[in-house]
Design a protein around this motif. Structure first.
Motif, PDB file in Angstrom:
ATOM      1  N   ARG A  53       0.886  -1.018  -0.116  1.00  0.00           N
ATOM      2  CA  ARG A  53       0.557   0.265  -0.018  1.00  0.00           C
ATOM      3  C   ARG A  53       0.771   1.174  -0.243  1.00  0.00           C
ATOM      4  O   ARG A  53       0.473   2.273  -0.739  1.00  0.00           O
ATOM      5  CB  ARG A  53      -1.284   0.294   1.072  1.00  0.00           C
ATOM      6  N   THR A  54       2.110   1.101   0.192  1.00  0.00           N
ATOM      7  CA  THR A  54       2.428   2.358   0.623  1.00  0.00           C
ATOM      8  C   THR A  54       3.870   2.078  -0.900  1.00  0.00           C
ATOM      9  O   THR A  54       5.178   3.079  -1.133  1.00  0.00           O
ATOM     10  CB  THR A  54       3.966   2.380   1.947  1.00  0.00           C
ATOM     11  N   GLY A  55       3.513   0.880  -1.380  1.00  0.00           N
ATOM     12  CA  GLY A  55       4.707   0.767  -2.624  1.00  0.00           C
ATOM     13  C   GLY A  55       5.927   0.084  -2.272  1.00  0.00           C
ATOM     14  O   GLY A  55       6.969  -0.119  -3.008  1.00  0.00           O
ATOM     15  N   ARG A  56       6.651  -0.245  -0.966  1.00  0.00           N
ATOM     16  CA  ARG A  56       7.885  -0.846  -0.078  1.00  0.00           C
ATOM     17  C   ARG A  56       6.714  -2.159   0.719  1.00  0.00           C
ATOM     18  O   ARG A  56       6.280  -1.436   1.669  1.00  0.00           O
ATOM     19  CB  ARG A  56       9.090   0.054   0.629  1.00  0.00           C
ATOM     20  N   HIS A  57       7.778  -2.402   0.725  1.00  0.00           N
ATOM     21  CA  HIS A  57       7.304  -3.500   2.099  1.00  0.00           C
ATOM     22  C   HIS A  57       8.827  -4.981   2.458  1.00  0.00           C
ATOM     23  O   HIS A  57       9.105  -4.567   1.934  1.00  0.00           O
ATOM     24  CB  HIS A  57       6.502  -4.759   1.904  1.00  0.00           C
ATOM     25  N   THR A  58       8.893  -5.185   3.998  1.00  0.00           N
ATOM     26  CA  THR A  58      10.007  -5.399   4.303  1.00  0.00           C
ATOM     27  C   THR A  58       9.425  -6.749   4.878  1.00  0.00           C
ATOM     28  O   THR A  58       8.344  -6.452   5.389  1.00  0.00           O
ATOM     29  CB  THR A  58      10.969  -5.144   5.411  1.00  0.00           C
ATOM     30  N   ALA A  59       9.910  -8.039   4.507  1.00  0.00           N
ATOM     31  CA  ALA A  59       9.419  -9.318   4.796  1.00  0.00           C
ATOM     32  C   ALA A  59      10.499 -10.446   5.445  1.00  0.00           C
ATOM     33  O   ALA A  59      11.424 -10.547   4.607  1.00  0.00           O
ATOM     34  CB  ALA A  59       8.545 -10.195   3.714  1.00  0.00           C
ATOM     35  N   ASP A  60      10.553 -10.641   6.603  1.00  0.00           N
ATOM     36  CA  ASP A  60      11.046 -12.026   7.252  1.00  0.00           C
ATOM     37  C   ASP A  60      10.452 -13.354   6.615  1.00  0.00           C
ATOM     38  O   ASP A  60       9.470 -13.797   7.433  1.00  0.00           O
ATOM     39  CB  ASP A  60      11.597 -11.563   8.744  1.00  0.00           C
ATOM     40  N   HIS A  61      11.558 -14.329   6.387  1.00  0.00           N
ATOM     41  CA  HIS A  61      10.818 -15.730   6.601  1.00  0.00           C
ATOM     42  C   HIS A  61      12.654 -17.017   6.578  1.00  0.00           C
ATOM     43  O   HIS A  61      14.115 -16.923   6.239  1.00  0.00           O
ATOM     44  CB  HIS A  61      10.440 -16.072   4.857  1.00  0.00           C
ATOM     45  N   PRO A  62      11.963 -16.957   9.094  1.00  0.00           N
ATOM     46  CA  PRO A  62      13.100 -18.024   8.756  1.00  0.00           C
ATOM     47  C   PRO A  62      13.212 -19.218   7.935  1.00  0.00           C
ATOM     48  O   PRO A  62      11.928 -19.947   8.080  1.00  0.00           O
ATOM     49  CB  PRO A  62      12.630 -18.377  10.568  1.00  0.00           C
ATOM     50  N   CYS A  63      14.262 -20.127   7.815  1.00  0.00           N
ATOM     51  CA  CYS A  63      14.385 -21.183   7.013  1.00  0.00           C
ATOM     52  C   CYS A  63      15.127 -21.856   8.027  1.00  0.00           C
ATOM     53  O   CYS A  63      16.187 -21.910   7.582  1.00  0.00           O
ATOM     54  CB  CYS A  63      14.130 -20.911   5.455  1.00  0.00           C
ATOM     55  N   ALA A  64      14.862 -22.534   9.073  1.00  0.00           N
ATOM     56  CA  ALA A  64      15.900 -23.585   9.380  1.00  0.00           C
ATOM     57  C   ALA A  64      16.666 -22.733  10.820  1.00  0.00           C
ATOM     58  O   ALA A  64      16.115 -21.596  10.615  1.00  0.00           O
ATOM     59  CB  ALA A  64      16.907 -24.623   8.570  1.00  0.00           C
ATOM     60  N   ALA A  65      17.723 -22.169  10.421  1.00  0.00           N
ATOM     61  CA  ALA A  65      18.457 -21.563  11.103  1.00  0.00           C
ATOM     62  C   ALA A  65      18.737 -20.246  10.123  1.00  0.00           C
ATOM     63  O   ALA A  65      19.783 -19.167  10.736  1.00  0.00           O
ATOM     64  CB  ALA A  65      19.943 -22.156  11.686  1.00  0.00           C
ATOM     65  N   ASP A  66      18.400 -20.335   9.033  1.00  0.00           N
ATOM     66  CA  ASP A  66      19.129 -19.176   8.529  1.00  0.00           C
ATOM     67  C   ASP A  66      17.563 -18.016   8.210  1.00  0.00           C
ATOM     68  O   ASP A  66      16.896 -18.783   8.552  1.00  0.00           O
ATOM     69  CB  ASP A  66      18.818 -19.925   6.680  1.00  0.00           C
ATOM     70  N   LEU A  67      17.606 -17.057   7.944  1.00  0.00           N
ATOM     71  CA  LEU A  67      16.946 -16.172   7.675  1.00  0.00           C
ATOM     72  C   LEU A  67      16.895 -15.351   6.489  1.00  0.00           C
ATOM     73  O   LEU A  67      18.170 -14.336   5.585  1.00  0.00           O
ATOM     74  CB  LEU A  67      16.788 -14.678   8.539  1.00  0.00           C
ATOM     75  N   TYR A  68      16.020 -15.132   6.130  1.00  0.00           N
ATOM     76  CA  TYR A  68      15.581 -15.025   4.229  1.00  0.00           C
ATOM     77  C   TYR A  68      14.805 -13.591   4.210  1.00  0.00           C
ATOM     78  O   TYR A  68      13.562 -13.379   5.840  1.00  0.00           O
ATOM     79  CB  TYR A  68      14.549 -15.689   3.599  1.00  0.00           C
ATOM     80  N   ARG A  69      15.865 -12.286   4.200  1.00  0.00           N
ATOM     81  CA  ARG A  69      14.415 -11.137   4.678  1.00  0.00           C
ATOM     82  C   ARG A  69      14.498 -10.491   2.921  1.00  0.00           C
ATOM     83  O   ARG A  69      15.460 -10.076   2.238  1.00  0.00           O
ATOM     84  CB  ARG A  69      15.304  -9.885   4.633  1.00  0.00           C
ATOM     85  N   GLY A  70      13.239 -10.234   2.917  1.00  0.00           N
ATOM     86  CA  GLY A  70      12.754  -9.496   1.612  1.00  0.00           C
ATOM     87  C   GLY A  70      12.824  -8.336   1.451  1.00  0.00           C
ATOM     88  O   GLY A  70      11.790  -7.461   2.850  1.00  0.00           O
ATOM     89  N   ASP A  71      13.402  -8.035   0.950  1.00  0.00           N
ATOM     90  CA  ASP A  71      12.036  -5.916   0.104  1.00  0.00           C
ATOM     91  C   ASP A  71      11.804  -6.141  -0.843  1.00  0.00           C
ATOM     92  O   ASP A  71      12.416  -6.303  -1.464  1.00  0.00           O
ATOM     93  CB  ASP A  71      13.608  -5.532   0.505  1.00  0.00           C
ATOM     94  N   PHE A  72      10.251  -5.099  -1.047  1.00  0.00           N
ATOM     95  CA  PHE A  72       9.804  -5.167  -1.947  1.00  0.00           C
ATOM     96  C   PHE A  72       9.596  -4.327  -2.483  1.00  0.00           C
ATOM     97  O   PHE A  72       9.638  -3.150  -1.391  1.00  0.00           O
ATOM     98  CB  PHE A  72       8.696  -5.514  -2.045  1.00  0.00           C
ATOM     99  N   VAL A  73       9.671  -3.637  -3.595  1.00  0.00           N
ATOM    100  CA  VAL A  73       9.283  -1.989  -3.910  1.00  0.00           C
ATOM    101  C   VAL A  73       9.092  -2.144  -5.526  1.00  0.00           C
ATOM    102  O   VAL A  73       9.384  -2.438  -6.005  1.00  0.00           O
ATOM    103  CB  VAL A  73      11.414  -1.345  -4.213  1.00  0.00           C
ATOM    104  N   VAL A  74       7.777  -0.962  -5.581  1.00  0.00           N
ATOM    105  CA  VAL A  74       7.018  -1.027  -6.463  1.00  0.00           C
ATOM    106  C   VAL A  74       7.518   0.368  -7.717  1.00  0.00           C
ATOM    107  O   VAL A  74       6.980   1.076  -6.250  1.00  0.00           O
ATOM    108  CB  VAL A  74       5.506  -0.836  -6.132  1.00  0.00           C
ATOM    109  N   ASP A  75       8.251   0.289  -8.113  1.00  0.00           N
ATOM    110  CA  ASP A  75       8.549   1.161  -8.618  1.00  0.00           C
ATOM    111  C   ASP A  75       7.669   2.119  -9.919  1.00  0.00           C
ATOM    112  O   ASP A  75       8.116   3.476  -9.911  1.00  0.00           O
ATOM    113  CB  ASP A  75       9.886   0.920  -9.925  1.00  0.00           C
ATOM    114  N   ASP A  76       6.846   1.232 -10.781  1.00  0.00           N
ATOM    115  CA  ASP A  76       5.637   2.255 -11.242  1.00  0.00           C
ATOM    116  C   ASP A  76       4.598   0.978 -11.397  1.00  0.00           C
ATOM    117  O   ASP A  76       4.822   0.280 -10.998  1.00  0.00           O
ATOM    118  CB  ASP A  76       6.535   2.990 -12.327  1.00  0.00           C
ATOM    119  N   ALA A  77       3.934   1.699 -12.399  1.00  0.00           N
ATOM    120  CA  ALA A  77       1.939   0.368 -12.373  1.00  0.00           C
ATOM    121  C   ALA A  77       2.853  -0.623 -12.801  1.00  0.00           C
ATOM    122  O   ALA A  77       2.214  -1.655 -12.851  1.00  0.00           O
ATOM    123  CB  ALA A  77       1.291   1.599 -13.372  1.00  0.00           C
ATOM    124  N   ASP A  78       3.667  -0.912 -14.190  1.00  0.00           N
ATOM    125  CA  ASP A  78       3.865  -1.339 -15.022  1.00  0.00           C
ATOM    126  C   ASP A  78       5.572  -2.476 -14.362  1.00  0.00           C
ATOM    127  O   ASP A  78       6.453  -3.058 -14.884  1.00  0.00           O
ATOM    128  CB  ASP A  78       4.425  -1.584 -16.083  1.00  0.00           C
TER     129      ASP A  78
END
Length: 164
Positions: A99-124
């Motif tokens: 909704r703001t065009g940005r998001h950060t998500a975490d996903h623990p996988c066993a002892a590793d951590l996945y950190r995802g940053d999402f950015v919408v640049d424009d409509a496409d």
């Protein structure tokens, strides 16, 4: 700068061209090993609501190309306009709120951590950056998505978009 998306499912529906780079920092003393993925992601409606995310293309690692694909389920989240991302087998992966065009998500996988940053640049176009750290992995995955415009889907006419 980011592009706010009030309804992530409506925004993502359709076909996207995908280009991903993969860097493995734990590869050895010669520096990170690098590879990439090139293909498409299709977000198609699920009968129960939400979207099926199917990615297919070619993954090249250390100069060797091979076919690759994955499937995820993007389901309506709370609050409205957000998404619950699940693996194909139904396990929770992460939430997604654009909704703001940005998001950060975490996903623990066993002892590793996945950190995802999402950015919408424009409509496409939008992008993700997953940083993976832990005892088993030390990776950076950077992905760019560009909407595939077809006769059935004209460029967006949302304010701020490059479309007509």
């Amino acid at each position: 700068m980011s592009f706010p998306v009030p309804d992530a499912l409506a925004h993502l529906a359709g076909e996207w061209r995908v280009e991903r780079t993969v860097r493995d920092f734990a590869a050895g003393a010669d520096g990170p090993a690098e590879g990439g993925f090139s293909g498409t992601t299709r977000f198609t409606p699920l009968p129960e609501g939400g979207l099926l995310h199917h990615e297919s293309g070619t993954f090249t690692w250390r100069g060797i190309p091979r076919p690759a694909e994955r499937t995820l389920r993007f389901l309506p989240g709370e609050p409205a306009g957000t998404v619950l991302v699940r693996f194909a087998d139904g396990r929770f992966f992460h939430g997604l709120d654009l909704r703001t065009g940005r998001h950060t998500a975490d996903h623990p996988c066993a002892a590793d951590l996945y950190r995802g940053d999402f950015v919408v640049d424009d409509a496409d176009s939008w992008r993700t950056r997953w940083r993976v750290r832990g005892p088993a992995k030390d990776l950076l995955l950077t992905t760019r998505y560009a909407r595939v415009v077809t006769a059935l889907r004209a460029p967006s006419t949302c304010p701020g978009s490059a479309g007509p």
